[in-house]
Design an enzyme around this catalytic site. Structure first.
Site, PDB file in Angstrom:
ATOM      1  CB  ALA A  80      29.463 -40.063  16.902  1.00 17.07           C
ATOM      2  N   GLY A 110      25.885 -39.614  13.169  1.00 20.36           N
ATOM      3  CA  GLY A 110      25.943 -41.060  13.364  1.00 20.36           C
ATOM      4  C   GLY A 110      24.579 -41.674  13.620  1.00 20.36           C
ATOM      5  CD  GLU A 144      27.415 -41.391   9.475  1.00 19.14           C
ATOM      6  OE1 GLU A 144      27.697 -41.207  10.685  1.00 19.14           O
ATOM      7  OE2 GLU A 144      28.237 -41.223   8.559  1.00 19.14           O
ATOM      8  CD  GLU A 190      28.119 -36.283  10.455  1.00 18.90           C
ATOM      9  OE1 GLU A 190      27.368 -35.585   9.720  1.00 18.90           O
ATOM     10  OE2 GLU A 190      27.877 -37.468  10.730  1.00 18.90           O
TER      11      GLU A 190
HETATM   12  C1  HXC Z   1      27.159 -35.668  22.891  1.00 19.18           C
HETATM   13  C2  HXC Z   1      25.120 -34.621  22.877  1.00 19.18           C
HETATM   14  C3  HXC Z   1      24.979 -34.830  21.506  1.00 19.18           C
HETATM   15  C4  HXC Z   1      26.034 -35.528  20.831  1.00 19.18           C
HETATM   16  C5  HXC Z   1      23.236 -33.789  22.178  1.00 19.18           C
HETATM   17  N1  HXC Z   1      24.006 -33.966  23.268  1.00 19.18           N
HETATM   18  N2  HXC Z   1      23.802 -34.298  21.098  1.00 19.18           N
HETATM   19  N3  HXC Z   1      26.193 -35.031  23.564  1.00 19.18           N
HETATM   20  N4  HXC Z   1      27.097 -35.904  21.568  1.00 19.18           N
HETATM   21  N5  HXC Z   1      25.992 -35.812  19.528  1.00 19.18           N
HETATM   22  C6  HXC Z   1      23.735 -33.559  24.645  1.00 19.18           C
HETATM   23  C7  HXC Z   1      23.914 -32.065  24.822  1.00 19.18           C
HETATM   24  O1  HXC Z   1      25.285 -31.752  25.015  1.00 19.18           O
HETATM   25  C8  HXC Z   1      23.090 -31.830  26.050  1.00 19.18           C
HETATM   26  O2  HXC Z   1      23.816 -32.243  27.181  1.00 19.18           O
HETATM   27  C9  HXC Z   1      21.932 -32.825  25.867  1.00 19.18           C
HETATM   28  O3  HXC Z   1      22.382 -33.811  24.959  1.00 19.18           O
HETATM   29  C10 HXC Z   1      20.682 -32.165  25.294  1.00 19.18           C
HETATM   30  O4  HXC Z   1      21.065 -31.508  24.105  1.00 19.18           O
HETATM   31  P1  HXC Z   1      20.668 -29.976  23.783  1.00 19.18           P
HETATM   32  O5  HXC Z   1      21.585 -29.501  22.738  1.00 19.18           O
HETATM   33  O6  HXC Z   1      20.570 -29.185  25.057  1.00 19.18           O
HETATM   34  O7  HXC Z   1      19.181 -30.190  23.193  1.00 19.18           O
HETATM   35  P2  HXC Z   1      18.417 -29.283  22.149  1.00 19.18           P
HETATM   36  O8  HXC Z   1      18.633 -27.837  22.439  1.00 19.18           O
HETATM   37  O9  HXC Z   1      17.024 -29.818  22.131  1.00 19.18           O
HETATM   38  O10 HXC Z   1      19.112 -29.575  20.726  1.00 19.18           O
HETATM   39  C11 HXC Z   1      19.024 -30.835  20.153  1.00 19.18           C
HETATM   40  C12 HXC Z   1      20.074 -30.988  18.997  1.00 19.18           C
HETATM   41  C13 HXC Z   1      21.464 -30.638  19.542  1.00 19.18           C
HETATM   42  C14 HXC Z   1      19.685 -30.065  17.842  1.00 19.18           C
HETATM   43  C15 HXC Z   1      19.990 -32.430  18.510  1.00 19.18           C
HETATM   44  O11 HXC Z   1      21.704 -31.383  20.740  1.00 19.18           O
HETATM   45  C16 HXC Z   1      22.570 -30.942  18.584  1.00 19.18           C
HETATM   46  O12 HXC Z   1      22.799 -30.222  17.627  1.00 19.18           O
HETATM   47  N6  HXC Z   1      23.321 -32.028  18.849  1.00 19.18           N
HETATM   48  C17 HXC Z   1      24.476 -32.391  18.081  1.00 19.18           C
HETATM   49  C18 HXC Z   1      24.066 -32.975  16.763  1.00 19.18           C
HETATM   50  C19 HXC Z   1      25.276 -33.349  15.925  1.00 19.18           C
HETATM   51  O13 HXC Z   1      26.089 -32.483  15.573  1.00 19.18           O
HETATM   52  N7  HXC Z   1      25.430 -34.626  15.621  1.00 19.18           N
HETATM   53  C20 HXC Z   1      26.565 -35.118  14.830  1.00 19.18           C
HETATM   54  C21 HXC Z   1      27.631 -35.600  15.778  1.00 19.18           C
HETATM   55  S1  HXC Z   1      29.091 -36.060  14.912  1.00 19.18           S
HETATM   56  P3  HXC Z   1      24.022 -31.282  28.462  1.00 19.18           P
HETATM   57  O14 HXC Z   1      24.943 -32.072  29.329  1.00 19.18           O
HETATM   58  O15 HXC Z   1      24.585 -30.011  27.930  1.00 19.18           O
HETATM   59  O16 HXC Z   1      22.631 -31.134  28.999  1.00 19.18           O
HETATM   60  C22 HXC Z   1      28.771 -37.594  14.344  1.00 19.18           C
HETATM   61  C23 HXC Z   1      29.886 -38.204  13.555  1.00 19.18           C
HETATM   62  C24 HXC Z   1      29.661 -39.654  13.275  1.00 19.18           C
HETATM   63  O17 HXC Z   1      27.762 -38.143  14.556  1.00 19.18           O
HETATM   64  C25 HXC Z   1      30.882 -40.212  12.641  1.00 19.18           C
HETATM   65  C26 HXC Z   1      30.926 -41.707  12.673  1.00 19.18           C
HETATM   66  C27 HXC Z   1      31.109 -42.322  13.987  1.00 19.18           C
END
Ligand code: HXC
Length: 257
Positions: A65, A108, A111, A131
């Site tokens: 998400a 997400g 999911e 998460e």
């Molecule tokens: C918003 C995101 C994002 C996310 C990545 N980006 N994941 N933006 N929401 N979930 C953005 C980063 O901010 C960054 O933007 C760009 O994408 C590239 O990401 P990087 O982190 O620079 O890439 P990298 O170093 O290759 O790392 C990849 C990654 C990391 C390991 C996937 O991005 C990461 O950990 N992302 C979050 C994963 C996560 O926690 N997902 C769960 C979300 S909560 P900028 O602008 O800085 O370049 C969820 C809850 C669901 O899903 C509940 C139900 C709806």
């Protein structure tokens, strides 16, 4: 129809939805989910489409998400807005839908893939429910669908540590139906989807409904449901055609009737 965050195309009998928000690794912001829902509605209503493939990029199916969108939500925003409801259209889709996953399928993203009927993973795919690292827990099926798919122990491991698992572990655990080389992902997913789309659509839909029923009910009730649906198939022209074709040693021509 013009889409901003996804690409939508028909490949013969297969409808393909490609998440296309590369600057955010396909983070699932609300406008993106709205577009996915529009595309699903379009394909569900299109008689020519017999199966749908949902995919992302080589680097990310979806990194979850959209954290930036969620970060300032209040409890009332989350409760009253209930943005997760919108995601459920994927799981309500009646036509078969395959997730073709390469790269990250996190939170997400994992999911969303699990809402599809099965997952074909590229060998570079990474699955996880991180998460907990953000101070929340999975909210779109990660504690429920994942647990049913991989069992309590592995689901607990993934949800409590937030670690990622690779495609090989995901297949071994039952999350993923098959793993293919990353370069072949779309070819293999389209091949599977085209095969499904070549069968009788109503029969495929009833099969999907029956498998899904096994998650919702007891074995006795599930078997009863399966029996009823199986019996009903003898009212279809496609059953007559499928069995006649076998007996006559020819290919069946299903008419979706
Ligand atoms: C918003 C995101 C994002 C996310 C990545 N980006 N994941 N933006 N929401 N979930 C953005 C980063 O901010 C960054 O933007 C760009 O994408 C590239 O990401 P990087 O982190 O620079 O890439 P990298 O170093 O290759 O790392 C990849 C990654 C990391 C390991 C996937 O991005 C990461 O950990 N992302 C979050 C994963 C996560 O926690 N997902 C769960 C979300 S909560 P900028 O602008 O800085 O370049 C969820 C809850 C669901 O899903 C509940 C139900 C709806």
């Amino acid at each position: 129809m013009g889409y901003e965050h996804i690409r939508v195309e028909s490949k013969g009998r297969v409808g393909v939805i490609t998440l296309d928000r590369p600057q955010a690794l396909n983070a699932l912001c609300t406008p993106l989910i709205d577009e996915v829902n529009q595309a699903l509605t379009q394909f569900e209503g299109d008689d020519k489409i017999g199966c749908i493939v949902l995919t992302g990029s080589e680097k990310a199916f979806a990194a979850g998400a959209d954290i930036k969108e969620m970060s300032e939500l209040t409890y009332m925003d989350a409760y009253l807005g209930d943005f997760i409801t919108k995601w459920e259209q994927v799981s309500r889709t009646r036509k078969p839908i395959i997730a073709a996953v390469a790269g990250y399928a996190l939170g997400g993203g994992c999911e969303l893939a699990m809402m599809c009927d099965f997952i074909i993973a590229a060998d570079n795919a990474k699955f996880g429910q991180p998460e907990i690292t953000l101070g929340v827990m999975p909210g779109a099926g990660g504690t429920q669908r994942l647990t049913r798919l991989v069992g309590k122990s592995k689901a607990m491991d993934l949800c409590l540590t937030g670690r990622m698992m690779d495609a090989e572990e995901a297949e071994r655990s039952g999350l993923v139906a098959r793993v293919v080389p990353a370069d072949d992902l779309m070819t293999e997913a389209l091949k599977a989807a085209d095969k499904i789309a070549g069968f009788s659509l109503p029969i495929a839909m009833m099969t999907k409904e029956s498998v899904n029923r096994s998650y919702e009910t007891t074995l006795t009730e599930g078997l009863r449901f399966e029996r009823r649906v199986f019996h009903s198939m003898f009212a279809t022209e496609d059953q007559k055609e499928g069995m006649a074709a076998f007996v006559e040693k020819r290919k069946p021509q299903f008419s979706n009737k």
